[in-house]
Scaffold this active site. Structure first.
Site, PDB file in Angstrom:
ATOM      1  CG  ASN A 160      -1.689   1.203   1.474  1.00 33.28           C
ATOM      2  OD1 ASN A 160      -1.775   2.056   0.587  1.00 33.28           O
ATOM      3  ND2 ASN A 160      -2.291   1.312   2.650  1.00 33.28           N
ATOM      4  CE  LYS A 206      -0.062   3.093   4.841  1.00 35.43           C
ATOM      5  NZ  LYS A 206       0.078   3.151   6.280  1.00 35.43           N
ATOM      6  CD  GLU A 209      -2.694   5.254   7.026  1.00 39.12           C
ATOM      7  OE1 GLU A 209      -2.769   5.390   5.785  1.00 39.12           O
ATOM      8  OE2 GLU A 209      -1.714   4.736   7.591  1.00 39.12           O
ATOM      9  N   GLY A 238       4.917   1.129   4.748  1.00 36.55           N
ATOM     10  CA  GLY A 238       6.253   1.732   4.613  1.00 36.55           C
ATOM     11  C   GLY A 238       7.258   0.875   3.858  1.00 36.55           C
TER      12      GLY A 238
HETATM   13  P1  PGA Z   1       2.973  -0.134   7.691  1.00 36.16           P
HETATM   14  O1  PGA Z   1       1.504   0.128   7.114  1.00 36.16           O
HETATM   15  O2  PGA Z   1       3.480  -1.381   7.035  1.00 36.16           O
HETATM   16  O3  PGA Z   1       3.758   1.082   7.313  1.00 36.16           O
HETATM   17  O4  PGA Z   1       2.832  -0.291   9.175  1.00 36.16           O
HETATM   18  C1  PGA Z   1       0.595  -0.914   6.909  1.00 36.16           C
HETATM   19  C2  PGA Z   1      -0.693  -0.370   6.326  1.00 36.16           C
HETATM   20  O5  PGA Z   1      -1.076   0.746   6.685  1.00 36.16           O
HETATM   21  O6  PGA Z   1      -1.345  -1.022   5.488  1.00 36.16           O
END
Ligand code: PGA
Length: 252
Positions: A9, A11, A98, A236
């Site tokens: 993802n 984002k 989120e 991330g």
């Molecule tokens: P992260 O995010 O691996 O940065 O903790 C996971 C996600 O939000 O899908």
């Protein structure tokens, strides 16, 4: 046998050229990853070019969200699930924490988005997860089952073929604090039981449940050694081709 899914993802990161560069760098690094479905979710504006550039590869593209609407119309700023499919997406992520946290997305909206995604022929990755407070109060399971019952209400057993659940404890997202494999396994087994009770044992057994929250190349194998963890939703660590491919190609 449930085929694992490893989804990145991205984002709200990456310009168009950065998105293309990352996707092209990833392509050879995961070309032999036949053990799982590999998915990346760029921002809306990059979906078309990324999916064009990945055509013929084993990497599929996802949207990070879609509209609750099912038909085109006067809805400024919205994107239909069918429009995502039109530009090459084959998956869509809905109900990410989120979106629930910063955009007040409700279970009813998650439900509409899920239905819209399924109706458009997308595979829908439906996210659920508790906050730290909720975990400490002992309500993690009830929060997650409520989110999934609400988000998936009205879906038939055959719709569930197009559903993937992502368990993402909010306290583990972007914090560097991963759930232990045992903590994740406990919740995944619980989610599978909920589906088995609501639908059938077969439906529960067939459901793919991904873990998300600070997944990295070095914790992936431990998570995947658990019987009910069927892959990962990675934030991330999916932004760089090297680290994401390290997760996809975790040592099995
Ligand atoms: P992260 O995010 O691996 O940065 O903790 C996971 C996600 O939000 O899908």
């Amino acid at each position: 046998m449930r085929k694992p899914v490893i989804a990145g993802n991205w984002k709200m990161y990456k310009t168009l050229s950065e998105a293309v560069d990352t996707a092209l760098a990833l392509k050879p690094l995961v070309a032999n990853a036949n053990h799982c479905e590999v998915v990346i979710a760029p921002v809306f504006t990059a979906i078309k070019i990324v999916s064009d550039r990945l055509e013929g590869s084993n990497i599929k593209v996802a949207g990070q969200d879609c509209s609750t609407q099912t038909e085109e119309g006067a809805h400024t700023g919205e994107v239909l699930a069918s429009m995502l499919r039109d530009v090459g997406a084959r998956y869509v992520i809905v109900g990410h924490s989120e979106r629930r946290q910063f955009y007040s997305e409700t279970d009813a909206e998650v439900n509409k988005k899920t239905q819209a995604g399924v109706a458009s022929g997308l595979t829908v990755i439906v996210c659920a997860g508790e906050t730290l407070d909720q975990r400490e109060q002992g309500s993690a399971e009830s929060v997650v089952s409520q989110q999934l019952n609400g988000g998936l209400s009205g879906l038939t057993a055959s719709d569930l073929d197009r559903i993937i659940v992502a368990y993402e404890p909010v306290w583990a997202i972007g914090t560097g604090r991963t759930a232990t494999p045992e903590q994740a396994q406990e919740m995944h087994a619980f989610i599978r039981r909920v589906f088995a009770e609501r639908h059938s044992k077969e439906t529960g057994e067939a459901l793919r449940i991904l873990y998300g929250g600070s997944v990295k190349p070095d914790n992936m194998a431990g998570l995947m050694s658990q019987p009910d963890i069927d892959g990962a939703l990675v934030g991330g660590a999916s932004l760089k081709a090297e680290s994401f491919s390290g997760i996809v190609n975790y040592r099995r």
